[in-house]
Design a protein around this motif. Structure first.
Motif, PDB file in Angstrom:
ATOM      1  N   ALA A  27      -8.535  14.650 -55.090  1.00 26.20           N
ATOM      2  CA  ALA A  27      -8.537  13.281 -55.116  1.00 26.20           C
ATOM      3  C   ALA A  27     -10.061  13.004 -54.907  1.00 26.20           C
ATOM      4  O   ALA A  27     -10.436  11.891 -55.555  1.00 26.20           O
ATOM      5  CB  ALA A  27      -7.660  12.760 -53.801  1.00 26.20           C
ATOM      6  N   VAL A  28     -10.641  13.366 -54.140  1.00 21.67           N
ATOM      7  CA  VAL A  28     -12.376  13.072 -54.016  1.00 21.67           C
ATOM      8  C   VAL A  28     -13.032  13.341 -55.234  1.00 21.67           C
ATOM      9  O   VAL A  28     -13.726  12.624 -55.501  1.00 21.67           O
ATOM     10  CB  VAL A  28     -12.843  13.762 -52.686  1.00 21.67           C
ATOM     11  N   VAL A  29     -12.886  14.401 -55.874  1.00 24.82           N
ATOM     12  CA  VAL A  29     -13.366  15.064 -56.888  1.00 24.82           C
ATOM     13  C   VAL A  29     -13.375  13.905 -58.110  1.00 24.82           C
ATOM     14  O   VAL A  29     -14.207  13.503 -58.948  1.00 24.82           O
ATOM     15  CB  VAL A  29     -13.682  16.289 -57.377  1.00 24.82           C
ATOM     16  N   LEU A  30     -12.085  13.766 -58.366  1.00 20.77           N
ATOM     17  CA  LEU A  30     -11.524  13.139 -59.677  1.00 20.77           C
ATOM     18  C   LEU A  30     -11.708  11.529 -59.313  1.00 20.77           C
ATOM     19  O   LEU A  30     -12.081  11.038 -60.327  1.00 20.77           O
ATOM     20  CB  LEU A  30     -10.011  13.352 -59.614  1.00 20.77           C
ATOM     21  N   TYR A  31     -11.541  11.247 -58.128  1.00 19.90           N
ATOM     22  CA  TYR A  31     -11.752   9.734 -58.030  1.00 19.90           C
ATOM     23  C   TYR A  31     -12.926   9.259 -57.200  1.00 19.90           C
ATOM     24  O   TYR A  31     -13.152   8.151 -56.580  1.00 19.90           O
ATOM     25  CB  TYR A  31     -10.464   9.195 -57.330  1.00 19.90           C
ATOM     26  N   SER A  32     -14.022   9.979 -57.166  1.00 23.31           N
ATOM     27  CA  SER A  32     -15.138  10.012 -56.562  1.00 23.31           C
ATOM     28  C   SER A  32     -15.833   8.590 -57.053  1.00 23.31           C
ATOM     29  O   SER A  32     -16.344   7.688 -56.197  1.00 23.31           O
ATOM     30  CB  SER A  32     -16.082  10.994 -56.579  1.00 23.31           C
ATOM     31  N   PRO A  33     -15.865   8.117 -58.241  1.00 24.66           N
ATOM     32  CA  PRO A  33     -16.355   6.838 -58.697  1.00 24.66           C
ATOM     33  C   PRO A  33     -15.474   5.656 -58.007  1.00 24.66           C
ATOM     34  O   PRO A  33     -16.257   4.555 -57.663  1.00 24.66           O
ATOM     35  CB  PRO A  33     -16.246   6.461 -60.086  1.00 24.66           C
ATOM     36  N   LYS A  53     -22.602   4.690 -59.843  1.00 26.11           N
ATOM     37  CA  LYS A  53     -21.402   5.450 -59.446  1.00 26.11           C
ATOM     38  C   LYS A  53     -21.269   6.962 -59.971  1.00 26.11           C
ATOM     39  O   LYS A  53     -21.161   7.858 -59.611  1.00 26.11           O
ATOM     40  CB  LYS A  53     -20.292   4.835 -59.788  1.00 26.11           C
ATOM     41  N   LEU A  54     -21.984   6.786 -61.523  1.00 28.73           N
ATOM     42  CA  LEU A  54     -21.930   8.124 -62.071  1.00 28.73           C
ATOM     43  C   LEU A  54     -23.055   9.145 -61.471  1.00 28.73           C
ATOM     44  O   LEU A  54     -22.832  10.190 -61.322  1.00 28.73           O
ATOM     45  CB  LEU A  54     -22.058   8.144 -63.630  1.00 28.73           C
ATOM     46  N   LEU A  55     -24.098   8.395 -61.010  1.00 35.29           N
ATOM     47  CA  LEU A  55     -25.298   9.465 -60.456  1.00 35.29           C
ATOM     48  C   LEU A  55     -24.348   9.930 -59.146  1.00 35.29           C
ATOM     49  O   LEU A  55     -25.114  11.156 -58.777  1.00 35.29           O
ATOM     50  CB  LEU A  55     -26.440   8.523 -60.342  1.00 35.29           C
ATOM     51  N   ALA A  56     -24.129   9.049 -58.359  1.00 35.73           N
ATOM     52  CA  ALA A  56     -23.507   9.468 -57.121  1.00 35.73           C
ATOM     53  C   ALA A  56     -22.429  10.685 -57.258  1.00 35.73           C
ATOM     54  O   ALA A  56     -22.607  11.470 -56.459  1.00 35.73           O
ATOM     55  CB  ALA A  56     -22.889   8.372 -56.348  1.00 35.73           C
ATOM     56  N   THR A  57     -21.993  10.662 -58.488  1.00 41.23           N
ATOM     57  CA  THR A  57     -20.939  11.860 -58.524  1.00 41.23           C
ATOM     58  C   THR A  57     -21.818  12.924 -58.853  1.00 41.23           C
ATOM     59  O   THR A  57     -21.270  14.394 -58.333  1.00 41.23           O
ATOM     60  CB  THR A  57     -19.992  11.520 -59.798  1.00 41.23           C
ATOM     61  N   ILE A  58     -22.789  12.768 -59.422  1.00 41.74           N
ATOM     62  CA  ILE A  58     -23.719  14.139 -59.649  1.00 41.74           C
ATOM     63  C   ILE A  58     -24.060  14.533 -58.454  1.00 41.74           C
ATOM     64  O   ILE A  58     -24.306  15.916 -58.142  1.00 41.74           O
ATOM     65  CB  ILE A  58     -24.924  13.613 -60.424  1.00 41.74           C
ATOM     66  N   ALA A  59     -24.349  13.900 -57.276  1.00 43.28           N
ATOM     67  CA  ALA A  59     -24.837  14.304 -56.060  1.00 43.28           C
ATOM     68  C   ALA A  59     -23.590  15.172 -55.670  1.00 43.28           C
ATOM     69  O   ALA A  59     -23.749  16.171 -54.822  1.00 43.28           O
ATOM     70  CB  ALA A  59     -25.309  13.124 -55.325  1.00 43.28           C
ATOM     71  N   VAL A  60     -22.551  14.449 -55.661  1.00 43.57           N
ATOM     72  CA  VAL A  60     -21.243  15.409 -55.258  1.00 43.57           C
ATOM     73  C   VAL A  60     -21.123  16.594 -55.898  1.00 43.57           C
ATOM     74  O   VAL A  60     -20.615  17.698 -55.140  1.00 43.57           O
ATOM     75  CB  VAL A  60     -19.782  14.451 -55.622  1.00 43.57           C
ATOM     76  N   GLY A  61     -21.250  16.839 -57.275  1.00 40.93           N
ATOM     77  CA  GLY A  61     -21.276  17.876 -57.849  1.00 40.93           C
ATOM     78  C   GLY A  61     -22.439  18.819 -57.363  1.00 40.93           C
ATOM     79  O   GLY A  61     -22.275  20.367 -57.165  1.00 40.93           O
ATOM     80  N   ILE A  62     -23.471  18.449 -57.190  1.00 38.38           N
ATOM     81  CA  ILE A  62     -24.684  19.305 -56.570  1.00 38.38           C
ATOM     82  C   ILE A  62     -24.358  19.787 -55.082  1.00 38.38           C
ATOM     83  O   ILE A  62     -24.646  21.031 -54.811  1.00 38.38           O
ATOM     84  CB  ILE A  62     -25.924  18.644 -56.498  1.00 38.38           C
ATOM     85  N   SER A  63     -23.724  19.087 -54.284  1.00 39.84           N
ATOM     86  CA  SER A  63     -23.325  19.714 -52.955  1.00 39.84           C
ATOM     87  C   SER A  63     -22.240  20.570 -53.176  1.00 39.84           C
ATOM     88  O   SER A  63     -22.422  21.667 -52.298  1.00 39.84           O
ATOM     89  CB  SER A  63     -22.860  18.244 -52.307  1.00 39.84           C
ATOM     90  N   LYS A  64     -21.232  20.444 -54.044  1.00 35.59           N
ATOM     91  CA  LYS A  64     -20.381  21.408 -54.032  1.00 35.59           C
ATOM     92  C   LYS A  64     -20.912  22.900 -54.677  1.00 35.59           C
ATOM     93  O   LYS A  64     -20.499  23.769 -53.984  1.00 35.59           O
ATOM     94  CB  LYS A  64     -19.112  21.212 -55.164  1.00 35.59           C
TER      95      LYS A  64
END
Length: 524
Positions: A311-317, A331-342
């Protein structure tokens, strides 16, 4: 080549699978086996397919909603439905891998996903897109089931946790690539951007299918087919020593019902019981050991997804939008931060798995998830009930998302796959892992297909409080029921499982016996 040797017998999937303790592990910490490392890398790269799809759909969904004129309900269905479609692939993968081998099953997974990605990229309407998701989902199901099984079967005990965590590593790398793809192709016209985002996933699947052909077949599958000579060669290359290779082969032969004294290259195997008998043994009439392993392995997969990661990964935007970030680019840049953290935290986890064990990482991970989900829910509740921008709450929401995916990736993310691939006995392993994948993907599908409706019903803060409560139940489950499997041979698991809450006493006995035998070996 030596002549054929006829054998009879079968393993029951209980403590019979257990071989002698691996004494050399206690005596000396071996260097990592580079050949096994390479095999694990290639096999685990098939998991990039799922990760890429998860990551890319988070951004592509923004454009699909506008271009295909779909409602939020239809959108969450097309986003999450691939998890249910993957159940078809995982259900077929166990039998397919026993039939054609682990290696060719991975090639098949790449080929199927290639077709699915092309279909999604050329989709002209919602139904066409759904069909492409169906085909891609079958490929994902195959890849998810077979990668951890193969990796566990080629890995030496000393680094099995490290190597078997690779599928989750590459899922995270795939998620990050999907996020980057979203940002890169968002610059194209809206009607082309999302098509490139989805269609470009066909490219890595070709390379993966070709790369897998250079890998050896699983030694355990080779033994099940009576090809002992080939299995011996693979074990010699993937073990830390000749002694370990001999012990691993002995354990596998015992599990497959082959006499210890049989050293022929080709063995005529007894006719195996059909799949119906295997499923009955696993589900209807399991031994206490198999039942405990089933509850632990499959339960871990359930909690991995029910605690809300997809839910967090798919709907992070959407989450970032709720937190006050309105620009699509941001929003898309923020999701990249999520990917880097993971990705960063999963890399840390791979080096800790075989050093500090599965349980400490799992319990720490679940504790961090509970705290971060609670912080995320609280911050979003504050934002929802404020008529102006609350900057500290926005910052706390972003921190909560990053902390959540980080703590998930350092424990529960990789260990669910590691644990389920090592606790089942040989003859039930493919089917057991297949059920684990089915529960994992089914739970993920339910969460991802209902998250938008859920947060509209109980608020987005309420949704994350619910996930935090589920994570709390998971912590109790792990603490009470899951034995530590670090350093145990795959065929030794039968001793650890079967006592449910009494596994600590069994583990202590195993360690005492190993210490005594190591002491005697040194004296000799």
């Amino acid at each position: 080549m030596a002549g054929a040797f006829n054998v009879s017998g079968d393993d029951s999937g209980g403590s019979k699978d257990v071989g002698s303790p691996v004494i050399f592990d206690a005596v000396k910490k071996p260097k990592r086996n580079k050949y096994a490392f390479g095999c694990a890398i290639l096999a685990s790269m098939t998991s990039v397919l799922l990760g890429y799809d998860i990551g890319v759909m988070s951004g592509a969904a923004i454009y699909i909603k506008d271009q295909l004129h779909v409602s939020d309900v239809k959108l969450e269905i097309v986003v999450g439905i691939i998890n249910f479609f993957s159940l078809v692939g995982s259900a077929l993968a166990g039998r397919t891998s026993d039939w054609i081998g682990r290696r060719y099953t991975m090639v098949l997974a790449g080929a199927i996903f290639f077709v699915g990605a092309i279909l999604m990229g050329f989709a002209t309407n919602y139904s066409f897109l759904m069909f492409g998701r169906f085909v891609a989902g079958i490929g994902v199901g195959y890849a998810l089931m077979i990668a951890p099984v193969y990796t566990a079967e080629v890995s030496p005990a000393s680094s099995r946790g490290f190597l078997t965590s690779f599928p989750e590593v590459f899922i995270n790398i795939g998620v990050l690539l999907g996020y980057v793809s979203n940002y890169a192709f968002s610059k194209l016209p809206a009607n082309l951007g999302w098509r490139f985002m989805l269609g470009i996933g066909a490219i890595p699947s070709i390379g993966l299918a070709i790369g897998v052909l250079g890998m050896p077949e699983s030694p355990r599958w080779l033994v099940m087919k009576g090809r002992l000579g080939e299995a011996r060669q693979v074990l010699d290359k993937t073990s830390d020593s000749k002694e370990e290779s001999r012990l691993r082969l002995s354990d596998i032969k015992q599990a497959a019902g082959i006499p210890e004294e049989c050293n022929d290259d080709i063995v005529v195997m007894p006719k195996r019981r059909n799949d119906e008998a295997v499923w009955k043994e696993l589900l209807l009439h399991p031994t206490p050991s198999v039942r405990h392993a089933f509850i632990a392995g499959v339960g871990l997969h359930f909690f991995q997804q029910s605690s809300g990661i997809d839910a967090v990964v798919l709907y992070s935007p959407r989450i970032f939008e709720k937190a006050g970030i309105t620009s699509t680019d941001l929003k898309l840049l923020a999701t990249i931060a999520v990917g880097i953290s993971k990705t960063l935290f999963i890399l840390v986890a791979t080096f800790l798995l075989d050093r500090i064990g599965r349980r400490p990482l799992l319990l720490t991970s679940m504790g961090g998830m509970i705290i971060s989900l609670t912080l995320l829910g609280t911050s979003l509740a504050v934002i929802d009930h404020s008529d102006h921008t609350v900057h500290w709450a926005v910052a706390l929401a972003i921190f909560g998302v990053l902390a959540y995916v980080g703590t998930f990736s350092i424990g529960l993310g990789p260990i669910a796959w590691v644990y389920s691939s090592e606790v089942f006995p040989l003859r039930l392993r493919a089917q057991g892992c297949s059920i684990g994948v089915a529960v994992n993907r089914g739970t993920s599908g339910i969460i991802s297909m209902t998250f938008l409706s859920l947060y509209k019903a109980i608020s987005i803060a309420g949704a994350f409080y619910l996930f935090a409560a589920i994570a709390g139940v998971a912590w109790i489950f792990i603490f009470t029921l899951l034995p530590e499997t670090q350093g145990r041979s795959l065929e030794e698991m039968g001793l650890l499982f079967g006592t449910y809450f009494g596994w600590r006493k069994t583990l202590k006995g195993l360690k005492n016996r190993e210490a005594e035998e190591a002491k005697n070996a040194n004296v000799i």
